[in-house]
Motif scaffolding. Sequence first.
Motif, PDB file in Angstrom:
ATOM      1  N   LYS A  51      -6.659 -11.495  11.720  1.00 52.60           N
ATOM      2  CA  LYS A  51      -6.368 -11.998  10.372  1.00 52.60           C
ATOM      3  C   LYS A  51      -7.325 -11.387   9.356  1.00 52.60           C
ATOM      4  O   LYS A  51      -6.911 -10.980   8.260  1.00 52.60           O
ATOM      5  N   MET A  52      -8.614 -11.304   9.703  1.00 50.04           N
ATOM      6  CA  MET A  52      -9.595 -10.732   8.792  1.00 50.04           C
ATOM      7  C   MET A  52      -9.306  -9.261   8.528  1.00 50.04           C
ATOM      8  O   MET A  52      -9.399  -8.783   7.394  1.00 50.04           O
ATOM      9  N   GLN A  53      -8.910  -8.525   9.584  1.00 50.21           N
ATOM     10  CA  GLN A  53      -8.596  -7.112   9.422  1.00 50.21           C
ATOM     11  C   GLN A  53      -7.375  -6.910   8.536  1.00 50.21           C
ATOM     12  O   GLN A  53      -7.333  -6.024   7.678  1.00 50.21           O
ATOM     13  N   ALA A  54      -6.357  -7.778   8.743  1.00 53.60           N
ATOM     14  CA  ALA A  54      -5.150  -7.668   7.916  1.00 53.60           C
ATOM     15  C   ALA A  54      -5.450  -7.979   6.455  1.00 53.60           C
ATOM     16  O   ALA A  54      -4.944  -7.301   5.546  1.00 53.60           O
ATOM     17  N   GLU A  55      -6.273  -8.978   6.202  1.00 56.50           N
ATOM     18  CA  GLU A  55      -6.641  -9.309   4.827  1.00 56.50           C
ATOM     19  C   GLU A  55      -7.435  -8.175   4.188  1.00 56.50           C
ATOM     20  O   GLU A  55      -7.249  -7.858   3.002  1.00 56.50           O
ATOM     21  N   LYS A  56      -8.301  -7.551   4.968  1.00 59.97           N
ATOM     22  CA  LYS A  56      -9.087  -6.437   4.449  1.00 59.97           C
ATOM     23  C   LYS A  56      -8.192  -5.266   4.075  1.00 59.97           C
ATOM     24  O   LYS A  56      -8.341  -4.658   3.007  1.00 59.97           O
ATOM     25  N   GLU A  57      -7.232  -4.938   4.959  1.00 60.06           N
ATOM     26  CA  GLU A  57      -6.314  -3.840   4.668  1.00 60.06           C
ATOM     27  C   GLU A  57      -5.437  -4.149   3.464  1.00 60.06           C
ATOM     28  O   GLU A  57      -5.123  -3.259   2.658  1.00 60.06           O
ATOM     29  N   ALA A  58      -5.037  -5.420   3.326  1.00 62.01           N
ATOM     30  CA  ALA A  58      -4.224  -5.804   2.172  1.00 62.01           C
ATOM     31  C   ALA A  58      -5.013  -5.650   0.874  1.00 62.01           C
ATOM     32  O   ALA A  58      -4.481  -5.183  -0.150  1.00 62.01           O
ATOM     33  N   LYS A  59      -6.274  -6.006   0.894  1.00 55.71           N
ATOM     34  CA  LYS A  59      -7.110  -5.848  -0.303  1.00 55.71           C
ATOM     35  C   LYS A  59      -7.277  -4.374  -0.658  1.00 55.71           C
ATOM     36  O   LYS A  59      -7.234  -4.004  -1.832  1.00 55.71           O
ATOM     37  N   ILE A  60      -7.477  -3.538   0.368  1.00 57.38           N
ATOM     38  CA  ILE A  60      -7.639  -2.103   0.111  1.00 57.38           C
ATOM     39  C   ILE A  60      -6.362  -1.512  -0.489  1.00 57.38           C
ATOM     40  O   ILE A  60      -6.394  -0.724  -1.446  1.00 57.38           O
ATOM     41  N   ALA A  61      -5.212  -1.919   0.081  1.00 59.30           N
ATOM     42  CA  ALA A  61      -3.934  -1.422  -0.430  1.00 59.30           C
ATOM     43  C   ALA A  61      -3.700  -1.868  -1.866  1.00 59.30           C
ATOM     44  O   ALA A  61      -3.245  -1.090  -2.710  1.00 59.30           O
ATOM     45  N   ALA A  62      -4.020  -3.116  -2.156  1.00 57.34           N
ATOM     46  CA  ALA A  62      -3.840  -3.617  -3.519  1.00 57.34           C
ATOM     47  C   ALA A  62      -4.766  -2.903  -4.486  1.00 57.34           C
ATOM     48  O   ALA A  62      -4.382  -2.575  -5.620  1.00 57.34           O
ATOM     49  N   ALA A  63      -6.012  -2.625  -4.050  1.00 54.36           N
ATOM     50  CA  ALA A  63      -6.957  -1.925  -4.924  1.00 54.36           C
ATOM     51  C   ALA A  63      -6.495  -0.496  -5.185  1.00 54.36           C
ATOM     52  O   ALA A  63      -6.590   0.002  -6.321  1.00 54.36           O
ATOM     53  N   LYS A  64      -5.988   0.180  -4.154  1.00 54.17           N
ATOM     54  CA  LYS A  64      -5.487   1.542  -4.341  1.00 54.17           C
ATOM     55  C   LYS A  64      -4.293   1.566  -5.293  1.00 54.17           C
ATOM     56  O   LYS A  64      -4.184   2.448  -6.154  1.00 54.17           O
ATOM     57  N   ALA A  65      -3.382   0.592  -5.145  1.00 52.97           N
ATOM     58  CA  ALA A  65      -2.213   0.541  -6.016  1.00 52.97           C
ATOM     59  C   ALA A  65      -2.620   0.286  -7.459  1.00 52.97           C
ATOM     60  O   ALA A  65      -2.093   0.905  -8.395  1.00 52.97           O
ATOM     61  N   ALA A  66      -3.597  -0.607  -7.659  1.00 53.90           N
ATOM     62  CA  ALA A  66      -4.055  -0.896  -9.015  1.00 53.90           C
ATOM     63  C   ALA A  66      -4.733   0.325  -9.635  1.00 53.90           C
ATOM     64  O   ALA A  66      -4.535   0.636 -10.813  1.00 53.90           O
TER      65      ALA A  66
END
Length: 251
Positions: free
Chosen positions: A163-178
């Motif tokens: 769960k922690m890894q998935a949340e981390k990857e989601a944050k990275i993806a959102a930051a890259k998109a922004a």
Amino acid sequence: MGSVKEYFSNLGSGIASLVKGMQVTGKEFITPKITEQYPDNRDNLPVADRFRAILTLKYDDEGNHKCIACGTCERVCPNGTITLDTKMVETWDGKKKKKLDKYIYDLGSCTFCQLCVTNCPTDALEFSNDFEQAVFTRGKLVKQLNYLPEKEEPKPTPEQIAKMQAEKEAKIAAAKAAAAAKKAAAAGEAPAAPKAAEAPELDEKAKKALAAAAGDPEKEAKIRAALEKAAKLKAQKAAAAPSADAPKSDN
């Protein structure tokens, strides 16, 4: 005649006073004794439950205490009897957590007001009725209440790690998109014409991020918005790129 009458009057009052005193003395002869044979009866000596002798830190059967090192007891103590030493530890999810290192209590300056006990938010303190605290030097009255070794932070389960890894990857993806959207806006690219709403094709990282956010509508909405923004940006770049089949102009 008057002196004789006064003599017998005083004699009668003296005898009455003597009889009254003997009644009190006789009553004490038959009254049960309350003298405590201390220290011979130390094992079964009755002590009132409300008697405050020394402050203690509560421990459960597994050796854990409830103190969260908030410092409330230290602040409310009227004469500085309590001193807390704390430390910062890192938990398995990378967060910082304050923990108790040493709980120092000076019995010699304690007024037993119980403000520390009544103000503790986690009910971690109590006064015992162990009155045998006599020592030869004042330094021995300074005690460390957390006498058991502190346990290590619990290790994460495989589910928590995933769960922690998935949340981390989601944050990275959102930051890259922004960041990409901000870069495109700075470059002055015209937005592409709106197309029919289509669900963007999800890769493995996006699927894991959505799976981790399951049950949290707000987090899931943020992830989907980031994915849609990334898909739109990709479509804009593809539309702006020159086509390979387009005729070249001759100069």
